[in-house]
Motif scaffolding. Structure first.
Motif, PDB file in Angstrom:
ATOM      1  N   ARG A  93       2.063   6.556   4.581  1.00  0.00           N
ATOM      2  CA  ARG A  93       2.074   7.697   3.666  1.00  0.00           C
ATOM      3  C   ARG A  93       2.003   7.238   2.214  1.00  0.00           C
ATOM      4  NH1 ARG A  93       5.914  10.855   1.236  1.00  0.00           N
ATOM      5  NH2 ARG A  93       7.636   9.605   2.066  1.00  0.00           N
ATOM      6  N   ARG A  94       2.438   6.002   1.977  1.00  0.00           N
ATOM      7  CA  ARG A  94       2.383   5.422   0.636  1.00  0.00           C
ATOM      8  C   ARG A  94       1.146   4.553   0.434  1.00  0.00           C
ATOM      9  NH1 ARG A  94       8.096   4.949  -1.367  1.00  0.00           N
ATOM     10  NH2 ARG A  94       9.331   6.238   0.039  1.00  0.00           N
ATOM     11  N   GLY A  95       0.268   4.561   1.422  1.00  0.00           N
ATOM     12  CA  GLY A  95      -0.962   3.793   1.299  1.00  0.00           C
ATOM     13  C   GLY A  95      -0.809   2.323   1.631  1.00  0.00           C
ATOM     14  N   ILE A  96       0.235   1.979   2.392  1.00  0.00           N
ATOM     15  CA  ILE A  96       0.485   0.588   2.769  1.00  0.00           C
ATOM     16  C   ILE A  96       0.178   0.437   4.248  1.00  0.00           C
ATOM     17  CG2 ILE A  96       2.202  -1.260   2.851  1.00  0.00           C
ATOM     18  CD1 ILE A  96       3.745   0.307   0.680  1.00  0.00           C
ATOM     19  N   GLY A  97      -0.710  -0.500   4.577  1.00  0.00           N
ATOM     20  CA  GLY A  97      -1.191  -0.615   5.944  1.00  0.00           C
ATOM     21  C   GLY A  97      -0.188  -1.202   6.920  1.00  0.00           C
ATOM     22  N   GLN A  98       0.404  -2.350   6.577  1.00  0.00           N
ATOM     23  CA  GLN A  98       1.256  -3.069   7.519  1.00  0.00           C
ATOM     24  C   GLN A  98       2.556  -3.524   6.852  1.00  0.00           C
ATOM     25  OE1 GLN A  98       0.676  -3.422  10.727  1.00  0.00           O
ATOM     26  NE2 GLN A  98      -1.382  -2.493  10.655  1.00  0.00           N
ATOM     27  N   PRO A  99       3.636  -3.638   7.631  1.00  0.00           N
ATOM     28  CA  PRO A  99       4.893  -4.151   7.064  1.00  0.00           C
ATOM     29  C   PRO A  99       4.754  -5.549   6.473  1.00  0.00           C
ATOM     30  CG  PRO A  99       5.311  -3.096   9.175  1.00  0.00           C
ATOM     31  CD  PRO A  99       3.819  -3.162   9.015  1.00  0.00           C
TER      32      PRO A  99
END
Length: 211
Positions: A181-187
């Motif tokens: 949701r924040r535009g971050i793909g992977q941890p």
């Protein structure tokens, strides 16, 4: 490992006795290294003896006030009601300059602002200000405050903390959804992420910080 066995007190509350024990452990532990021809048991046996003696004495200090006073010493009141206690300062050989330095490190510039100052057995100074010299708190103003608690670290250097997620009643699916949701793909792209007790998620990427 030996220091950990003797308890957190060795690292967090170093009395003169603890300091001597730490030196003894270091001296004994180096014996097998300094003399490669000697058996490793020449180092392990005395090391185990020191550790067992320290554990036994630690147990005694927990059970007996007299033993605790002998081993760790007594706290000394060096300021009472804004006045120096000269007898105690001389008894513990604590000079006024050192006392003033310790007070300044606790943001106390005037000894008359101090209700009680106690020199602890480990050498630290505990300072209790007079009530009229303490900063105001919400309790002083009659204000109610909410519970804050400790934030839970969910990701550290790209590694997900499943234990913290479980403590918050969440799972990886929720975490991945919040990141996307924040535009971050992977941890693995996250340097640090934490969840506070208000439910707000803080996320910092490995090169920049996002909220």
């Amino acid at each position: 490992m030996v220091v950990r066995l003797t308890g957190k007190r060795e690292m967090g509350h170093v009395s003169p006795f603890d300091f001597v024990v730490a030196i003894l452990i270091a001296e004994v532990a180096v014996i097998p290294i300094a003399d490669p021809g000697s058996s490793i048991w020449h180092g392990i046996a005395p090391l185990a003896t020191i550790v067992l003696a320290e554990l036994a004495l630690s147990w005694l200090t927990l059970k007996s006030q007299r033993v605790r006073n002998v081993v760790t010493g007594r706290p000394s009141i060096v300021i009472r009601d804004g006045r120096l206690v000269e007898e105690e300062l001389r008894s513990v050989r604590f000079c006024i300059d050192d006392l003033l330095e310790s007070l300044r490190s606790k943001d106390v510039a005037d000894i008359t602002d101090v209700e009680v100052a106690i020199l602890e057995p480990n050498g630290s100074l505990s300072v209790i200000r007079k009530s009229q010299c303490r900063p105001l708190t919400p309790a002083d103003l009659g204000m109610a405050t909410g519970y804050e608690g400790l934030p839970l670290p969910l990701i550290k250097d790209g590694v997900v903390n499943d234990e913290a997620l479980a403590a918050a009643g969440l799972d990886r699916e929720w975490l991945v959804g919040e990141l996307r949701r924040r535009g971050i793909g992977q941890p693995r792209d996250v340097f640090f992420a934490q969840l506070d007790t208000a439910g707000e998620l803080f996320v910092q990427l490995k090169q920049q910080a996002w909220r």
